[in-house]
Scaffold this motif. Structure first.
Motif, PDB file in Angstrom:
ATOM      1  N   VAL A  47       0.841  -1.204   0.000  1.00 52.87           N
ATOM      2  CA  VAL A  47       0.000   0.000   0.000  1.00 52.87           C
ATOM      3  C   VAL A  47       0.871   1.247   0.000  1.00 52.87           C
ATOM      4  CG1 VAL A  47      -1.866  -1.178   1.219  1.00 52.87           C
ATOM      5  CG2 VAL A  47      -0.137   0.091   2.531  1.00 52.87           C
ATOM      6  N   ALA A  48       0.229   2.379  -0.247  1.00 52.38           N
ATOM      7  CA  ALA A  48       0.900   3.672  -0.153  1.00 52.38           C
ATOM      8  C   ALA A  48       1.113   4.032   1.316  1.00 52.38           C
ATOM      9  CB  ALA A  48       0.065   4.745  -0.839  1.00 52.38           C
ATOM     10  N   GLY A  71      13.600   5.040   1.247  1.00 52.84           N
ATOM     11  CA  GLY A  71      13.797   4.951  -0.191  1.00 52.84           C
ATOM     12  C   GLY A  71      12.621   4.348  -0.913  1.00 52.84           C
ATOM     13  N   ALA A  72      11.540   4.057  -0.185  1.00 51.60           N
ATOM     14  CA  ALA A  72      10.368   3.395  -0.775  1.00 51.60           C
ATOM     15  C   ALA A  72       9.134   4.287  -0.676  1.00 51.60           C
ATOM     16  CB  ALA A  72      10.101   2.073  -0.064  1.00 51.60           C
ATOM     17  N   SER A  73       8.229   4.119  -1.616  1.00 53.90           N
ATOM     18  CA  SER A  73       6.954   4.819  -1.575  1.00 53.90           C
ATOM     19  C   SER A  73       5.783   3.854  -1.394  1.00 53.90           C
ATOM     20  CB  SER A  73       6.738   5.628  -2.861  1.00 53.90           C
ATOM     21  OG  SER A  73       6.823   4.791  -4.005  1.00 53.90           O
ATOM     22  N   ARG A  74       6.064   2.551  -1.385  1.00 61.10           N
ATOM     23  CA  ARG A  74       5.062   1.514  -1.143  1.00 61.10           C
ATOM     24  C   ARG A  74       5.570   0.625  -0.014  1.00 61.10           C
ATOM     25  NH1 ARG A  74       0.168   1.937  -3.622  1.00 61.10           N
ATOM     26  NH2 ARG A  74       0.069  -0.281  -4.151  1.00 61.10           N
ATOM     27  N   PHE A  75       4.614   0.118   0.788  1.00 58.54           N
ATOM     28  CA  PHE A  75       4.994  -0.613   1.995  1.00 58.54           C
ATOM     29  C   PHE A  75       4.044  -1.779   2.218  1.00 58.54           C
ATOM     30  CE2 PHE A  75       6.055   3.824   2.285  1.00 58.54           C
ATOM     31  CZ  PHE A  75       7.378   3.810   2.697  1.00 58.54           C
ATOM     32  N   GLU A  76       4.472  -2.715   3.090  1.00 60.59           N
ATOM     33  CA  GLU A  76       3.559  -3.780   3.482  1.00 60.59           C
ATOM     34  C   GLU A  76       2.354  -3.176   4.184  1.00 60.59           C
ATOM     35  OE1 GLU A  76       5.214  -6.799   5.888  1.00 60.59           O
ATOM     36  OE2 GLU A  76       6.637  -7.489   4.367  1.00 60.59           O
ATOM     37  N   ALA A  77       1.175  -3.682   3.888  1.00 60.69           N
ATOM     38  CA  ALA A  77      -0.018  -3.232   4.595  1.00 60.69           C
ATOM     39  C   ALA A  77       0.126  -3.527   6.083  1.00 60.69           C
ATOM     40  CB  ALA A  77      -1.256  -3.917   4.032  1.00 60.69           C
ATOM     41  N   SER A  78      -0.312  -2.599   6.919  1.00 61.29           N
ATOM     42  CA  SER A  78      -0.201  -2.781   8.366  1.00 61.29           C
ATOM     43  C   SER A  78      -1.138  -3.886   8.843  1.00 61.29           C
ATOM     44  CB  SER A  78      -0.570  -1.481   9.086  1.00 61.29           C
ATOM     45  OG  SER A  78       0.272  -0.427   8.702  1.00 61.29           O
ATOM     46  N   SER A  79      -0.698  -4.605   9.857  1.00 64.09           N
ATOM     47  CA  SER A  79      -1.557  -5.604  10.482  1.00 64.09           C
ATOM     48  C   SER A  79      -2.754  -4.913  11.132  1.00 64.09           C
ATOM     49  CB  SER A  79      -0.778  -6.375  11.550  1.00 64.09           C
ATOM     50  OG  SER A  79       0.331  -7.032  10.982  1.00 64.09           O
ATOM     51  N   LYS A  80      -3.840  -5.660  11.306  1.00 63.32           N
ATOM     52  CA  LYS A  80      -5.079  -5.075  11.824  1.00 63.32           C
ATOM     53  C   LYS A  80      -4.927  -4.501  13.224  1.00 63.32           C
ATOM     54  CE  LYS A  80      -8.187  -7.948   9.034  1.00 63.32           C
ATOM     55  NZ  LYS A  80      -9.283  -8.954   9.060  1.00 63.32           N
TER      56      LYS A  80
END
Length: 231
Positions: A47-48, A71-80
């Motif tokens: 996700v963004a 250095g990234a603009s996309r990341f792993e979605a956060s856990s609930k």
């Protein structure tokens, strides 16, 4: 006395070093998976930055700051379980004693298959407002909240919160939000100011979201936009 939790030496004289290591340990969910990407979970999402930590904790400015840091603009979605709403609820339940060490509010990871990077966002309750003791040379003091300390691998925002969500307390709760790089530290030789500003921007964004979630009077004295000029 101020009690900031850090893996590094205390940022200011009088701070009590404590073990944040436990709060930085990676859990099974949302923890980067296998670095080689060989076992990507079926529900894995990227996700963004603005969608991290519940979707209302990372501003557009903070998402841009995350790119400076990682250095990234996309990341792993956060856990609930990593949302600002749940972090605020946990803090309100813990007040006035609070945890001994920093408690995870959100964790941020670069996607599988990209250079590995992790950040931990934590909260804790301090005993009092920041002192006037000397600050470590690794930090720049900024005019946000009671105080903000900005470093090249971490930043802390201190703010005072008076709220009906804090058990009807008549005084202020002193809250510390930390943003820290996980893993081995490094000593950057360039873009020092850019990194300090980036960490401070992410810490401000989450702090403001927490203050709003807790319904702190006047948002805990936090500005609506990050203030990056040295105090």
């Amino acid at each position: 006395m101020r009690t900031v939790i850090s893996l590094m030496p205390p940022a200011r004289g009088g701070l009590l070093s404590a073990a944040l290591a436990g709060s930085l340990l990676l859990g099974a969910t949302g923890c980067g998976g296998d670095k080689d990407g060989s076992k990507t979970p079926k529900d894995y999402k990227v996700v963004a930055g603005t969608q991290l930590c519940g979707g209302n904790a990372i501003s557009a400015d903070a998402a841009a700051a995350l790119k400076v840091i990682t250095g990234a603009s996309r990341f792993e979605a956060s856990s609930k379980e990593y949302t600002v709403a749940l972090a605020a609820s946990a803090l309100a339940s813990a007040y006035p004693v609070g945890p001994v060490g920093g408690t995870n509010a959100c964790r941020i990871f670069t996607p599988i298959g990209t250079p590995y990077f992790k950040l931990a966002i934590t909260w804790r309750l301090a005993d009092d407002a920041p002192s006037d003791g000397p600050v470590s040379s690794k930090f720049t003091v900024l005019k946000m909240g009671e105080e903000t300390l900005a470093g090249t691998e971490k930043a802390y925002v201190f703010f005072a919160c008076r709220s009906d969500k804090l058990g009807g307390a008549s005084g202020n709760a002193h809250i510390v939000i930390g943003v820290e790089r996980g893993g081995m530290p490094r000593d950057p030789q360039d873009n020092i100011m850019a990194l300090k500003n980036a960490y401070a921007t992410v810490a401000h964004s989450f702090s403001l979201a927490m203050a709003r979630e807790l319904r702190c009077d006047k948002n805990g004295g936090l500005p609506t936009e990050p203030v990056l000029e040295p105090a």
